[in-house]
Scaffold this motif. Sequence first.
Motif, PDB file in Angstrom:
ATOM      1  N   LEU A  32     -10.628  -3.816  -7.026  1.00 23.51           N
ATOM      2  CA  LEU A  32      -9.219  -3.482  -6.861  1.00 23.51           C
ATOM      3  C   LEU A  32      -8.765  -3.663  -5.415  1.00 23.51           C
ATOM      4  O   LEU A  32      -7.650  -4.145  -5.143  1.00 23.51           O
ATOM      5  CB  LEU A  32      -8.964  -2.039  -7.321  1.00 23.51           C
ATOM      6  N   LEU A  33      -9.608  -3.282  -4.467  1.00 25.56           N
ATOM      7  CA  LEU A  33      -9.262  -3.486  -3.057  1.00 25.56           C
ATOM      8  C   LEU A  33      -9.169  -4.974  -2.733  1.00 25.56           C
ATOM      9  O   LEU A  33      -8.304  -5.415  -1.951  1.00 25.56           O
ATOM     10  CB  LEU A  33     -10.293  -2.795  -2.173  1.00 25.56           C
ATOM     11  N   ALA A  34     -10.086  -5.753  -3.332  1.00 24.26           N
ATOM     12  CA  ALA A  34     -10.013  -7.208  -3.103  1.00 24.26           C
ATOM     13  C   ALA A  34      -8.721  -7.775  -3.682  1.00 24.26           C
ATOM     14  O   ALA A  34      -8.079  -8.665  -3.086  1.00 24.26           O
ATOM     15  CB  ALA A  34     -11.224  -7.883  -3.733  1.00 24.26           C
ATOM     16  N   ALA A  54       3.899  -4.175  -5.136  1.00 26.19           N
ATOM     17  CA  ALA A  54       2.729  -4.181  -6.012  1.00 26.19           C
ATOM     18  C   ALA A  54       1.461  -3.869  -5.232  1.00 26.19           C
ATOM     19  O   ALA A  54       0.587  -3.118  -5.693  1.00 26.19           O
ATOM     20  CB  ALA A  54       2.604  -5.538  -6.708  1.00 26.19           C
ATOM     21  N   ALA A  55       1.343  -4.399  -4.030  1.00 27.09           N
ATOM     22  CA  ALA A  55       0.163  -4.120  -3.211  1.00 27.09           C
ATOM     23  C   ALA A  55       0.104  -2.653  -2.801  1.00 27.09           C
ATOM     24  O   ALA A  55      -0.964  -2.025  -2.808  1.00 27.09           O
ATOM     25  CB  ALA A  55       0.169  -5.033  -1.977  1.00 27.09           C
ATOM     26  N   LEU A  90      -3.129  -9.831  -2.786  1.00 32.88           N
ATOM     27  CA  LEU A  90      -1.683  -9.678  -2.864  1.00 32.88           C
ATOM     28  C   LEU A  90      -1.051  -9.705  -1.481  1.00 32.88           C
ATOM     29  O   LEU A  90       0.037 -10.279  -1.288  1.00 32.88           O
ATOM     30  CB  LEU A  90      -1.329  -8.373  -3.589  1.00 32.88           C
ATOM     31  N   ARG A  91      -1.709  -9.117  -0.494  1.00 39.82           N
ATOM     32  CA  ARG A  91      -1.178  -9.152   0.862  1.00 39.82           C
ATOM     33  C   ARG A  91      -1.151 -10.603   1.393  1.00 39.82           C
ATOM     34  O   ARG A  91      -0.196 -11.033   2.059  1.00 39.82           O
ATOM     35  CB  ARG A  91      -2.034  -8.279   1.777  1.00 39.82           C
ATOM     36  N   ARG A  97      -2.662   0.108  -3.857  1.00 43.92           N
ATOM     37  CA  ARG A  97      -3.409   0.940  -2.889  1.00 43.92           C
ATOM     38  C   ARG A  97      -3.344   2.412  -3.280  1.00 43.92           C
ATOM     39  O   ARG A  97      -4.361   3.132  -3.221  1.00 43.92           O
ATOM     40  CB  ARG A  97      -2.812   0.731  -1.495  1.00 43.92           C
ATOM     41  N   GLU A  98      -2.159   2.890  -3.673  1.00 49.90           N
ATOM     42  CA  GLU A  98      -2.030   4.291  -4.073  1.00 49.90           C
ATOM     43  C   GLU A  98      -2.859   4.576  -5.335  1.00 49.90           C
ATOM     44  O   GLU A  98      -3.463   5.646  -5.471  1.00 49.90           O
ATOM     45  CB  GLU A  98      -0.566   4.620  -4.319  1.00 49.90           C
ATOM     46  N   ALA A  99      -2.875   3.618  -6.247  1.00 54.46           N
ATOM     47  CA  ALA A  99      -3.678   3.813  -7.463  1.00 54.46           C
ATOM     48  C   ALA A  99      -5.156   3.919  -7.132  1.00 54.46           C
ATOM     49  O   ALA A  99      -5.899   4.720  -7.731  1.00 54.46           O
ATOM     50  CB  ALA A  99      -3.425   2.655  -8.437  1.00 54.46           C
TER      51      ALA A  99
END
Length: 664
Positions: free
Chosen positions: A493-495, A519-520, A500-501, A524-526
């Motif tokens: 998920l971090l990748a 969305a990014a 997205l960034r 991150r919050e998720a």
Amino acid sequence: MAQSPRRWAPVVYLLVTAAAVPCAAALLWAWSQGLRYGSTSPALALPLAAAVIAFAAASWWTAVRTPGTVARWTAATCACLLAYLAGGAGAALYTGLGGQRDALALLFLWVHGPGAQVPVAVLQLCLAAVAARIAPGAVPLRAFAWTLLPLSAVHLVTAVLLIPHGPPFADVRPPVDLPALEVPAVVLGTLVWVVPVLAGPVLVWRAAARSRGRARRRLSLVAACALTPVVTIVFCVVGMSLADPIGLLGTTAAEGILAVAYCVPFLVAAAGIPLTLWPAPEERVLLLVPRVVSGTVAVVVSLLFAIVVVTLGTAAGVGFGDGAPLAVALVTLAATAASTPLRTRLTRRLTLAVDPGRATAARLVRGRVDRSRPGPEAQRILRASLADPAVRLLLRLPEGRGWVDAEDRPVDPVPAGVDAGTAAARVVHDGEPGDAAGAVAELRDLVDRAVLAAAVRDQAERLTAERERADRAAAQERHRLERDLHDGVQGRLLALALDLRMAQRALADDAARAVVSDAAEGLREAVEELRALASGSAPLVLARDGLGPALADLARRSPVPVEVTVPGPRLPPGTETVAYLVVCEAVTNALKHARARRIAVRVTAADGTASVEVVDDGRGGADLRAGTGLRGLSERVGSVGGRLLVSDSPTGGTRVEVSLPCGS
């Protein structure tokens, strides 16, 4: 000198037995020859011979074991019984069947007639001597003897001189043949003999009440034996006067019952005297003494009151003539109802009189007792009753869960003590074990309450320990899950967020870049929430700002309006975490399953309890048994001592209510 009784006691025992058997046989032979009256009845001959032989054995035992005053009075009682039996045999053979009316015939009649009271008087002296042996100085034996024997002699002389004999010797008139003096002579003779005989149990009972330990239990047994002649006296006197009027039993049957009743005290005493004087009796036998004494007292008092009731009923039947059956029934019922409370009180007073420890416990229980602390209160009363500040009351927990003391402290190893009154209580003290039995009997209610309270507290502690073990296991599982997420899904998920960034920078359209940026950020919050939920900790905004801002953030991200009401002061962190999880699950269910269009969240705190209420306007029908989400929440809420309730709202939709302890 101590060896002398051992030499001659067996010989005397054999001689007495050898004399008792032919005397009883003579009475039975006279009965078979047609000389049938009370003295020749087998109901008297056989029990009386058995009493003589039993007392001869008791005399042998006391002469060998405790030579002295007790042995002499025991032998005197045996001699009087044997004389009474021999007098009956002589009267039956010489005076009855032989038809003789000389001085020897009169002697036989006097020994077996008025002389029947002498063995009873000497028996009371014998029991008083036993009591004096057990507790020297507690019974004024010499004064009692000098009072009882002369009065018995007055009774005997009065009976011999003034009272005629009954059938079949009615033709033998007394030396002073004055019919007008017969009734006064009977009343006077009975009073001067019965009153001192009744004093015997009183003296022994008082001695028992003033003693402690083994001496008290031994004296209690002597006192119980001393009560049986009292029953015999009342039973025989009243029974003889009612034999004809009552009409329920024939004369032969009535005489047989009275004869057996006459012999019972001697058989009881013959067994009780060796038991009370045994050098080292079995402890379990001594522990049974309070029960034996209380049972004997109950039987004696009940029998005395029964005699009174029967007397009143019979008197009513005789007085009312034709209405006798109805009068007897009514008077008997009324007398029974009126005497029952008095009989109960008298039985209890006699039982308490012989057990001062129990009497003290009964008095303290009637006073001010803090029943909210039954264990300490029962121990306090025990210490006061036994006059021992070191007494400990131990309580046995059910299902083999061990022992605790009165303050609920575990006891291991369990010291030796007395399981007194109930197997769930053990009394540990330095005194005699039997002293605690009566006191614990008065404390049965407090002891039962203490055992129940201790069992409930122990069960609650066990449940708390099990819950703590379950929480530790759950924490370990969450740590494992967090590690697995960190090594697996979280990394991917971090990748994805990083991709997205990078895509955001490559986009030229500002609108597209804004969408990708949101969305990014959401991803991150998720990831942060996933990490927090996996670790069992609160989300960052909840831990930093509290429940209100965390729920406001949850409402902001909801696709339907969510109205949030949260109190100003923060709740304890653990309570806030559980409340947040409850609201999250309830909102998720309302959106996913109930298709709600509006949700209201309300949190209140009062009296150390936080209440969380989530109400939606969906289709309702939520059930704790239908899914794992609500069941898991219910278990989570229950683990902190809370309560979760799911129901349909009166206005439609679902209502989720949770109560959580918050300590303020």
